[in-house]
Design a protein around this motif. Sequence first.
Motif, PDB file in Angstrom:
ATOM      1  N   ARG A   1       1.013  -0.657  -0.301  1.00  0.00           N
ATOM      2  CA  ARG A   1      -0.171  -0.234   0.123  1.00  0.00           C
ATOM      3  C   ARG A   1       0.815   1.188   0.143  1.00  0.00           C
ATOM      4  O   ARG A   1       1.809   0.903   0.014  1.00  0.00           O
ATOM      5  N   VAL A   2       0.275   1.786  -0.216  1.00  0.00           N
ATOM      6  CA  VAL A   2       1.444   3.946  -0.503  1.00  0.00           C
ATOM      7  C   VAL A   2       1.242   3.798   1.293  1.00  0.00           C
ATOM      8  O   VAL A   2       0.148   4.258   2.243  1.00  0.00           O
ATOM      9  N   PHE A   3       2.244   3.929   2.019  1.00  0.00           N
ATOM     10  CA  PHE A   3       2.534   4.116   3.239  1.00  0.00           C
ATOM     11  C   PHE A   3       3.235   5.167   3.445  1.00  0.00           C
ATOM     12  O   PHE A   3       3.146   5.753   4.444  1.00  0.00           O
ATOM     13  N   GLU A   4       4.453   5.357   2.492  1.00  0.00           N
ATOM     14  CA  GLU A   4       4.793   6.330   3.062  1.00  0.00           C
ATOM     15  C   GLU A   4       5.128   7.639   2.425  1.00  0.00           C
ATOM     16  O   GLU A   4       4.463   8.029   1.200  1.00  0.00           O
TER      17      GLU A   4
ATOM     18  N   SER B   1       6.754   9.699   0.970  1.00  0.00           N
ATOM     19  CA  SER B   1       7.175  10.494  -0.005  1.00  0.00           C
ATOM     20  C   SER B   1       6.596  10.714  -1.248  1.00  0.00           C
ATOM     21  O   SER B   1       6.083  11.244  -2.246  1.00  0.00           O
ATOM     22  N   TYR B   2       5.589   9.277  -1.353  1.00  0.00           N
ATOM     23  CA  TYR B   2       4.006   9.232  -2.667  1.00  0.00           C
ATOM     24  C   TYR B   2       3.490  10.956  -2.583  1.00  0.00           C
ATOM     25  O   TYR B   2       3.601  11.932  -3.614  1.00  0.00           O
ATOM     26  N   TYR B   3       2.687  10.715  -1.106  1.00  0.00           N
ATOM     27  CA  TYR B   3       2.620  12.502  -1.335  1.00  0.00           C
ATOM     28  C   TYR B   3       3.319  13.799  -1.608  1.00  0.00           C
ATOM     29  O   TYR B   3       3.051  14.337  -2.192  1.00  0.00           O
ATOM     30  N   ASP B   4       4.565  13.548  -1.413  1.00  0.00           N
ATOM     31  CA  ASP B   4       4.959  14.427  -1.211  1.00  0.00           C
ATOM     32  C   ASP B   4       4.884  14.960  -3.125  1.00  0.00           C
ATOM     33  O   ASP B   4       5.159  16.363  -3.034  1.00  0.00           O
ATOM     34  N   ALA B   5       5.601  13.717  -3.545  1.00  0.00           N
ATOM     35  CA  ALA B   5       5.574  13.912  -5.214  1.00  0.00           C
ATOM     36  C   ALA B   5       4.429  14.229  -5.701  1.00  0.00           C
ATOM     37  O   ALA B   5       4.394  14.987  -6.637  1.00  0.00           O
ATOM     38  N   PHE B   6       2.977  13.755  -5.052  1.00  0.00           N
ATOM     39  CA  PHE B   6       1.682  14.230  -5.653  1.00  0.00           C
ATOM     40  C   PHE B   6       1.539  15.304  -5.924  1.00  0.00           C
ATOM     41  O   PHE B   6       1.034  16.271  -5.909  1.00  0.00           O
ATOM     42  N   SER B   7       1.257  16.024  -4.639  1.00  0.00           N
ATOM     43  CA  SER B   7       0.810  17.215  -3.366  1.00  0.00           C
ATOM     44  C   SER B   7       2.009  18.266  -4.385  1.00  0.00           C
ATOM     45  O   SER B   7       1.312  19.199  -4.054  1.00  0.00           O
ATOM     46  N   GLY B   8       3.462  17.688  -3.729  1.00  0.00           N
ATOM     47  CA  GLY B   8       4.225  18.808  -4.850  1.00  0.00           C
ATOM     48  C   GLY B   8       3.417  19.399  -6.571  1.00  0.00           C
ATOM     49  O   GLY B   8       4.031  20.335  -6.712  1.00  0.00           O
ATOM     50  N   TRP B   9       3.605  17.832  -7.022  1.00  0.00           N
ATOM     51  CA  TRP B   9       3.338  18.329  -8.763  1.00  0.00           C
ATOM     52  C   TRP B   9       1.729  19.396  -8.611  1.00  0.00           C
ATOM     53  O   TRP B   9       1.537  20.014  -9.458  1.00  0.00           O
TER      54      TRP B   9
END
Length: 405
Positions: free
Chosen positions: A74-77, A79-87
């Motif tokens: 699952r998306v736990f980390e 870093s995924y949120y950081d990447a997508f919300s940064g986008w």
Amino acid sequence: MYNFDEVIDRQHTNAMNTDGFRDYIFHADESMTFPYKDEEFIRMWVADMEFATPDVVIDGIKERLEKRIFGYTRVFEKSYYDAFSGWCKNRYDWTFHRKELVMSNGIIPALYELVEYICKTDEKVLFLTPSYAYFKYAADFNKRDYVCSDLKNEDGQYSIDFKDFEKKAADEKTTLFIFCNPHNPSGRVWKEEELKKLAEIIKKYNLWVISDEIHCDLIRLNQKHIPLGKIMPDYERLITAMAPSKTFNLAGLMISNIIIRNEKLREVWLSRHYNFDNPLSIAAAQAAYEKGNVWLEELRAYLDENFRFVGEYLSAHLPKARYHISEATYLAWVDLNEYFEPDEELPLFFAYKAGVLLEGGNMFVQNSDGFIRLNLARPKATLAEGMKRICEAVNTKHTEKYKGE
Ligand code: LCS
């Protein structure tokens, strides 16, 4: 510089695009034959691209492959949120809280689920037509009624009929509005004033709204996308759907972002949704959001040029076709009503007579007879061949209706 001119062989990849058209467009099986071999068709139908996924994405998948274990994921980390919300922040100056983000294998399955979670059995789903047909299918699947508000089409310029929309929103049984922002198939990028007017009506009738923003990254260079969430920063009943699938040509990896503001609805989602994700897809999506920017800007310039080319070609060879450059998507929406009767089966005509696979207005619920939708996300050489075949077929068409072979 990326090479968008490369023609890539998609045979033997189980692609919907190459192998799924009989079923999807013609509701037929393998016994359906054409004067063209399958590999001779110019395929301008389903919304994926003939371009390779960017190298940075493929490298992201390779790095994940090297970790060698592909257990439940699952998306736990963060870093995924950081990447997508940064986008979202960089491109749209819009963000959301981390807890609001849930993942889905696709936006279609999310729509199917959300209609069930939001609408009681006697409640209705509202959407604008012509429409991506899965908005209707999401209602049908859940045995919910739906109601359409036809867009106005003034000489090819589409706009929302706010009076009609409000009338339909006012029905107390209408509880959910599925909004395509930007709009498939017209290609409209909704302007701030339009979004504000919609937001007023949504608030007035306390509607739930799913803003499907899957096409938001693929806009012409002169356009600006505004997430509905930015217009309605405090509105709880808003769900935003975005995905890397259209943008980076990875629909087959089946990963999309669903941003659910309402806590109760999120709890329902988390308790009922199958909450696992494909580890390769997470790696691909994260790499795309972190490093895909340069590729995307080059792609957009290439698409702009393809739209310009199609306009020029149509005005030279099919002057009565009505065409405006789509503000968003890689899909051209062409009005051929001057050449065809409204009830003609255009996909059938073009498959038999031109060797081109395309989608017809009849595939977009209503308010779209006599239109064709052309996928322009392809190398210039095959685009030129497709346009040549389309125009020749129309220009040599007999005046009577085409009824199939
Ligand atoms: N929402 C819209 C507005 C779309 O246009 C599409 C794909 C999807 C959702 C699918 O999302 P997924 O489930 O893949 O995340 N549109 C397509 C189309 O117009 N033709 O082929 C696919």
